[in-house]
Motif scaffolding. Structure first.
Motif, PDB file in Angstrom:
ATOM      1  N   GLU A  72       0.495  -1.020   0.637  1.00  0.00           N
ATOM      2  CA  GLU A  72       0.071   0.179  -0.148  1.00  0.00           C
ATOM      3  C   GLU A  72       1.204   1.253  -0.412  1.00  0.00           C
ATOM      4  O   GLU A  72       0.860   2.065  -1.090  1.00  0.00           O
ATOM      5  N   LYS A  77       2.948   1.076  -3.297  1.00  0.00           N
ATOM      6  CA  LYS A  77       1.364   2.867  -4.135  1.00  0.00           C
ATOM      7  C   LYS A  77       1.696   3.384  -4.249  1.00  0.00           C
ATOM      8  O   LYS A  77       1.191   4.250  -5.397  1.00  0.00           O
ATOM      9  N   ALA A  78       1.274   4.531  -3.140  1.00  0.00           N
ATOM     10  CA  ALA A  78       1.134   5.640  -2.337  1.00  0.00           C
ATOM     11  C   ALA A  78       2.234   6.799  -2.928  1.00  0.00           C
ATOM     12  O   ALA A  78       1.754   6.875  -3.428  1.00  0.00           O
ATOM     13  N   GLN A  79       3.811   6.213  -3.066  1.00  0.00           N
ATOM     14  CA  GLN A  79       4.797   6.480  -3.477  1.00  0.00           C
ATOM     15  C   GLN A  79       4.813   7.085  -4.804  1.00  0.00           C
ATOM     16  O   GLN A  79       4.568   7.671  -5.869  1.00  0.00           O
ATOM     17  N   ILE A  80       4.366   5.718  -5.493  1.00  0.00           N
ATOM     18  CA  ILE A  80       3.342   5.046  -6.946  1.00  0.00           C
ATOM     19  C   ILE A  80       3.140   6.371  -7.690  1.00  0.00           C
ATOM     20  O   ILE A  80       3.058   7.223  -8.999  1.00  0.00           O
ATOM     21  N   THR A  81       1.944   6.755  -6.898  1.00  0.00           N
ATOM     22  CA  THR A  81       0.639   7.662  -7.526  1.00  0.00           C
ATOM     23  C   THR A  81       1.062   9.280  -7.179  1.00  0.00           C
ATOM     24  O   THR A  81       1.449  10.173  -8.175  1.00  0.00           O
ATOM     25  N   ARG A  82       2.083   8.955  -5.924  1.00  0.00           N
ATOM     26  CA  ARG A  82       2.186  10.868  -5.493  1.00  0.00           C
ATOM     27  C   ARG A  82       3.994  10.826  -6.593  1.00  0.00           C
ATOM     28  O   ARG A  82       4.201  12.120  -7.595  1.00  0.00           O
ATOM     29  N   GLU A 115       3.688   9.597  -9.464  1.00  0.00           N
ATOM     30  CA  GLU A 115       3.435   9.738 -11.541  1.00  0.00           C
ATOM     31  C   GLU A 115       2.780  11.392 -11.448  1.00  0.00           C
ATOM     32  O   GLU A 115       2.727  11.766 -12.183  1.00  0.00           O
ATOM     33  N   GLY A 116       2.033  11.913 -10.001  1.00  0.00           N
ATOM     34  CA  GLY A 116       1.614  12.868 -10.377  1.00  0.00           C
ATOM     35  C   GLY A 116       2.727  14.097 -10.279  1.00  0.00           C
ATOM     36  O   GLY A 116       1.981  15.236 -10.560  1.00  0.00           O
ATOM     37  N   LYS A 121       7.734   0.884  -9.496  1.00  0.00           N
ATOM     38  CA  LYS A 121       6.829  -0.362 -10.324  1.00  0.00           C
ATOM     39  C   LYS A 121       7.359  -2.302 -10.242  1.00  0.00           C
ATOM     40  O   LYS A 121       6.953  -2.844 -10.260  1.00  0.00           O
ATOM     41  N   LEU A 168      -0.956  -4.785  -5.545  1.00  0.00           N
ATOM     42  CA  LEU A 168      -0.547  -3.994  -6.671  1.00  0.00           C
ATOM     43  C   LEU A 168      -0.988  -3.682  -7.753  1.00  0.00           C
ATOM     44  O   LEU A 168      -1.297  -3.816  -8.943  1.00  0.00           O
TER      45      LEU A 168
END
Length: 145
Positions: free
Chosen positions: A103, A106-111, A113-114, A136, A145
């Motif tokens: 989790e 995944k939060a780091q990937i989202t951050r 990517e933004g 990834k 994920l």
């Protein structure tokens, strides 16, 4: 340009992260060229991190320029399973992120990517892309994920 392109293909023939290919848009490759809006020849397209639309390469057409672009923007040098080619910074990040939950990754990937489309210095953008690739790769082993 063809000799430089062929030399680049030979240079990366054994690469697991870079594929150098030719498409003849006047023959059997015509449909593929239409799909990617290739209108002038030669056109160089590159695809990074799942971008299925591709980007137009605008750099030099000599071998050194092409190779430099591949090394700087396309080649994946750090493998989390065998980090011998990773920088110390990447190794530290891998070890830090291995301790995180799926989790949190995944939060780091989202951050990240933004942040990708934002304006930043080239070296910061490169480090952002490196971290995304590491995250990834770490996340690929997780069903969450």
């Amino acid at each position: 340009m063809k000799p430089a392109w062929d030399q680049l293909g030979d240079e990366y023939a054994a690469s697991s992260s870079v594929l150098v290919a030719d498409v003849d848009c006047t023959a059997e490759g015509e449909e593929l060229c239409q799909k990617y809006n290739v209108g002038g020849y030669p056109t160089i397209k590159y695809f990074v991190d799942g971008n299925m639309e591709g980007e137009d390469y605008q750099g030099g057409r000599d071998f050194d320029s092409l190779k430099s672009f591949v090394e700087d923007k396309l080649e994946v040098k750090c493998d989390i399973k065998d980090p011998k080619d990773c920088t110390d910074k990447e190794k530290g990040y891998i070890e830090k992120m291995k301790l995180k939950s799926a989790e949190e990754i995944k939060a780091q990937i989202t951050r990240l990517e933004g942040m990708k489309s934002g304006s930043m210095k080239p070296e910061l953008k490169q480090w952002l892309v490196q971290r995304l690739r590491i995250l990834k790769a770490l996340g690929a082993g997780s069903d969450e994920l």
